[in-house]
Enzyme design. Sequence first.
Site, mmCIF file in Angstrom:
data_model
loop_
_atom_site.group_PDB
_atom_site.id
_atom_site.type_symbol
_atom_site.label_atom_id
_atom_site.label_comp_id
_atom_site.label_asym_id
_atom_site.label_seq_id
_atom_site.Cartn_x
_atom_site.Cartn_y
_atom_site.Cartn_z
ATOM 1 N N TYR A 1 2.457 -59.981 23.973
ATOM 2 C CA TYR A 1 3.873 -60.084 24.565
ATOM 3 C C TYR A 1 3.699 -60.950 26.138
ATOM 4 C CZ TYR A 1 5.837 -56.033 22.081
ATOM 5 O OH TYR A 1 6.534 -55.092 21.412
ATOM 6 N N LYS B 1 -6.529 -51.306 16.095
ATOM 7 C CA LYS B 1 -6.332 -52.113 14.513
ATOM 8 C C LYS B 1 -7.313 -52.324 14.398
ATOM 9 C CE LYS B 1 -3.957 -52.582 9.989
ATOM 10 N NZ LYS B 1 -3.835 -51.264 9.461
ATOM 11 N N ASP C 1 -1.128 -47.448 11.980
ATOM 12 C CA ASP C 1 -0.505 -47.154 11.042
ATOM 13 C C ASP C 1 -0.938 -45.210 10.696
ATOM 14 O OD1 ASP C 1 -3.185 -47.811 10.427
ATOM 15 O OD2 ASP C 1 -3.139 -48.772 8.556
ATOM 16 N N ASP D 1 4.829 -50.058 22.915
ATOM 17 C CA ASP D 1 5.749 -50.204 22.454
ATOM 18 C C ASP D 1 6.471 -49.077 21.736
ATOM 19 O OD1 ASP D 1 8.991 -50.533 23.079
ATOM 20 O OD2 ASP D 1 8.029 -53.054 22.100
ATOM 21 N N ASP E 1 8.530 -44.618 22.083
ATOM 22 C CA ASP E 1 9.984 -44.198 20.844
ATOM 23 C C ASP E 1 9.619 -43.617 20.203
ATOM 24 O OD1 ASP E 1 10.977 -45.997 22.508
ATOM 25 O OD2 ASP E 1 12.691 -48.123 21.612
#
Length: 358
Positions: free
Chosen positions: A144, A193, A225, A249, A253
């Site tokens: 970001y 990852k 994943d 992020d 959620d």
Amino acid sequence: MGEDFKIAVIPGDGIGPEVVREALGVLEKIAVTSGHRFTTKELLAGGCAIDATGRPLPPETIAACRESDAVLLGAVGGGKWDGLPGDQRPEMALLGLRGQLGLYANLRPAFLYQQLKEACPLKPEIIGDQIDLMVVRELTGGIYFGPRGRSKQDSGEQAFDTEIYNEGEVERIARIAFDIARQRNSKVTSVDKANILESSRLWREVVIRVSQDFPEVKLNHLYVDNAAMQMVRDPKQFDVIVTSNLFGDILSDEAGMITGSIGMLPSASLGEGNFGLYEPVHGSAPDLAGKDQANPLATILSVAMMLRYSFNLSAEAAAIEQAVERVLAAGYRTGDIMSPGKTLVGTEQIGKLVTSFI
Ligand code: NAD
């Protein structure tokens, strides 16, 4: 002898002022029962700040936050300011606060109250006795904030964003995660990852190195994943999850969703020392503003996080959390968490109930 704490209070827009009012009522009760003193100063940010001063985050607000021990924020934004250009919108206040206050660690607990089990979209056998996990998300680095751009190529337009982490950034977020795990169930799951990304390989190396300073905390690693899958397959396995800005992020959620209602989710963003900004996960819910229908429990639980993480008052934090649980056990519900046979109450009444149960 009680201690003195200074809190910068930013009620914001929409339901922000209503939910913050109830949270401050709860804090006043804690002041009485604990003997500590909480001095609050109300500040402008968001749409109301645009109306009053022409900018979403006035310099006086930042200055007052810096002089405080912690910040309590309601929510900002609303239709009235939607037409403004991106960099002048109320939501810019949030980015400004995080950036200028150096808040690099975002804490999002996902706790499923037994009384709200029916709101959880997972099957009862998956929920089991308890879901109680904490996502610790790196907030000021990664993709970001990395170099980005667009360019015209022979094959058409091209765009890129860059995931960059340095050792220092990973180390400080890892330390926060291990510290928190020590206060909980002593388990950290680091999500990356590392099978594909170089930045993830560095992330994993640094997390392993930091873990050596916390021998009592168990550490495991999951690829993102797999972590997303495990979250809905067996969320009970998690205690503290630490991860990058992008992965956090998404996972925070997902974790929030399994607890059912957005009106129940608190959060904290921590910086250096014990300084932190505490706010509900939800937005300003303009559809509910001024109707005494918003659920203030996320903000009240954010105050509990403030007591625990910025003021080191764990017993007082637990007193608030238990009071919330007892209000739910007694059958009181706001509209968002209402179910048949329960008693529907408004913002103010549920706030007063929590206060009276402390
Ligand atoms: P929202 O979270 O405000 O509302 C989403 C839905 O959840 C709505 O139906 C709302 O009624 C409900 N809801 C939210 N909080 C609730 C509560 N405490 N009790 C009961 N129901 C609740 O998200 P949105 O509608 O996408 O955004 C509305 C405004 O809030 C926008 O201007 C947005 O930019 C802003 N926003 C601010 C923040 C923040 O201040 N941190 C976060 C998200 C959105």
